[in-house]
Design an enzyme around this catalytic site. Structure first.
Site, mmCIF file in Angstrom:
data_model
loop_
_atom_site.group_PDB
_atom_site.id
_atom_site.type_symbol
_atom_site.label_atom_id
_atom_site.label_comp_id
_atom_site.label_asym_id
_atom_site.label_seq_id
_atom_site.Cartn_x
_atom_site.Cartn_y
_atom_site.Cartn_z
ATOM 1 N N TRP A 5 0.814 -1.224 0.000
ATOM 2 C CA TRP A 5 0.000 0.000 0.000
ATOM 3 C C TRP A 5 0.844 1.269 0.000
ATOM 4 O O TRP A 5 0.320 2.359 -0.183
ATOM 5 C CB TRP A 5 -0.947 -0.005 1.213
ATOM 6 C CG TRP A 5 -2.181 -0.837 1.005
ATOM 7 C CD1 TRP A 5 -2.369 -1.821 0.078
ATOM 8 C CD2 TRP A 5 -3.422 -0.735 1.737
ATOM 9 N NE1 TRP A 5 -3.636 -2.347 0.194
ATOM 10 C CE2 TRP A 5 -4.301 -1.705 1.199
ATOM 11 C CE3 TRP A 5 -3.858 0.054 2.792
ATOM 12 C CZ2 TRP A 5 -5.605 -1.883 1.691
ATOM 13 C CZ3 TRP A 5 -5.146 -0.125 3.272
ATOM 14 C CH2 TRP A 5 -6.013 -1.083 2.719
ATOM 15 N N GLU A 27 11.971 2.424 -3.789
ATOM 16 C CA GLU A 27 11.645 3.759 -3.275
ATOM 17 C C GLU A 27 12.459 4.054 -2.013
ATOM 18 O O GLU A 27 12.794 5.203 -1.741
ATOM 19 C CB GLU A 27 10.132 3.854 -3.021
ATOM 20 C CG GLU A 27 9.379 3.990 -4.343
ATOM 21 C CD GLU A 27 7.964 3.451 -4.344
ATOM 22 O OE1 GLU A 27 7.403 3.218 -3.250
ATOM 23 O OE2 GLU A 27 7.419 3.258 -5.439
ATOM 24 N N SER A 60 3.774 -2.631 -11.944
ATOM 25 C CA SER A 60 2.599 -2.477 -12.820
ATOM 26 C C SER A 60 1.839 -3.786 -13.052
ATOM 27 O O SER A 60 1.338 -4.030 -14.149
ATOM 28 C CB SER A 60 2.997 -1.840 -14.160
ATOM 29 O OG SER A 60 3.465 -0.521 -13.936
ATOM 30 N N GLY A 115 1.533 -2.941 -6.244
ATOM 31 C CA GLY A 115 1.415 -1.637 -5.614
ATOM 32 C C GLY A 115 0.027 -1.060 -5.802
ATOM 33 O O GLY A 115 -0.934 -1.440 -5.129
ATOM 34 N N GLY A 116 -0.110 -0.162 -6.783
ATOM 35 C CA GLY A 116 -1.354 0.583 -7.000
ATOM 36 C C GLY A 116 -2.608 -0.285 -7.031
ATOM 37 O O GLY A 116 -3.630 0.065 -6.427
#
Ligand code: PGA
Length: 256
Positions: free
Chosen positions: A13, A101, A214, A235-236
């Protein structure tokens, strides 16, 4: 051979999620309880602020929890940091380490990731260690050299294969909608498996190697079929229960 191991689908998240977002985790628990994703291991890594509440929601369900980073020390004067022991205490069973990140924004080195992975194992967490090349490194033909160096530098000594998860996340594929070709992913995952054989002799086949970058409901099936892809780090698309469940279900169907 793909998918010999129990697949693992983890949702990262990142710095997203307030208490009202816990409804997505509740929805996931209910769907998984119905058998919608039973055969794959399903993990959500919410921000640390939501872990304890998420653990209450997940209690008795098949959904497990993870942290997104941990400190190398179990406790001490480290303002703002969270230890592996604290994550475990809050209900986590996994922790993502060395995400690009964090490597980029916090200057995390392989050595730091290795120490964090050791701390995670000591606390009873399974580390999900991320590796991946930048676009410039791929263009320069350095992808395998980069990921294998990250792998060798980030693994703690004596780690058991079944306690370890590796995530191959090309930096340029994260959050961009771009993914490598299945052939490129197979090449990297194969090289990581081979590298693991040298690092954990006799135990490389026990390590799950996830693909991340992705992953969406629309491409999960194609990515899942790639050799040596044992799951996904999402992720997203993990922020919406229906999307994450759709990805998890692809792995579940393959595992049946
Ligand atoms: P993404 O992120 O699925 O949004 O590309 C993956 C990750 O950073 O773990």
């Amino acid at each position: 051979m793909p998918n010999r191991l129990r697949p693992l689908v983890a949702g990262n998240w990142k710095m997203n999620g307030l208490r009202r977002g816990l409804v997505e985790i509740a929805g996931l628990c209910a769907a998984v309880a119905d058998g919608a994703a039973g055969a794959a291991e399903i993990v959500i890594c919410p921000p640390a602020t939501l872990l304890m509440k998420a653990a209450e929601i997940c209690a008795g369900s098949l959904v497990r929890l993870g942290g997104q980073d941990c400190h190398v020390a179990p406790r001490g004067a480290f303002t703002g940091d969270v230890s592996a022991e604290m994550l475990r205490d809050a209900g986590a069973a996994y922790v993502i380490l060395g995400h690009s990140e964090r490597r980029t924004a916090h200057g995390e080195t392989d050595e730091r990731v290795r120490l964090k992975a050791a701390a995670a194992l000591t606390a009873g967490l399974s580390p999900i260690v991320c590796v991946g090349e930048s676009h410039a490194e791929r263009r320069a033909g350095r992808t395998l050299a980069v990921v294998l160096a990250q792998l060798a530098g980030s693994l703690p000594e004596g780690v058991a294969g079944e306690d370890l998860i590796i995530a191959y996340e090309p930096v340029w594929a994260i959050g961009t909608g771009l993914t490598p070709t299945p052939g490129d992913i197979a090449e990297v995952h194969g090289a990581l498996r081979h590298g693991l054989e040298g690092l954990l002799p006799g135990h490389a086949a026990e390590v799950r190697i996830l693909y991340g970058g992705s992953v969406k409901p629309g491409n999960a099936a194609e990515l899942m079929k790639v050799a040596d892809v044992d799951g996904a780090l999402v992720g997203g698309a993990s922020l919406v229960c229906a999307d994450f469940l759709a990805i998890a279900s692809v792995y579940r169907e393959a595992a049946l």
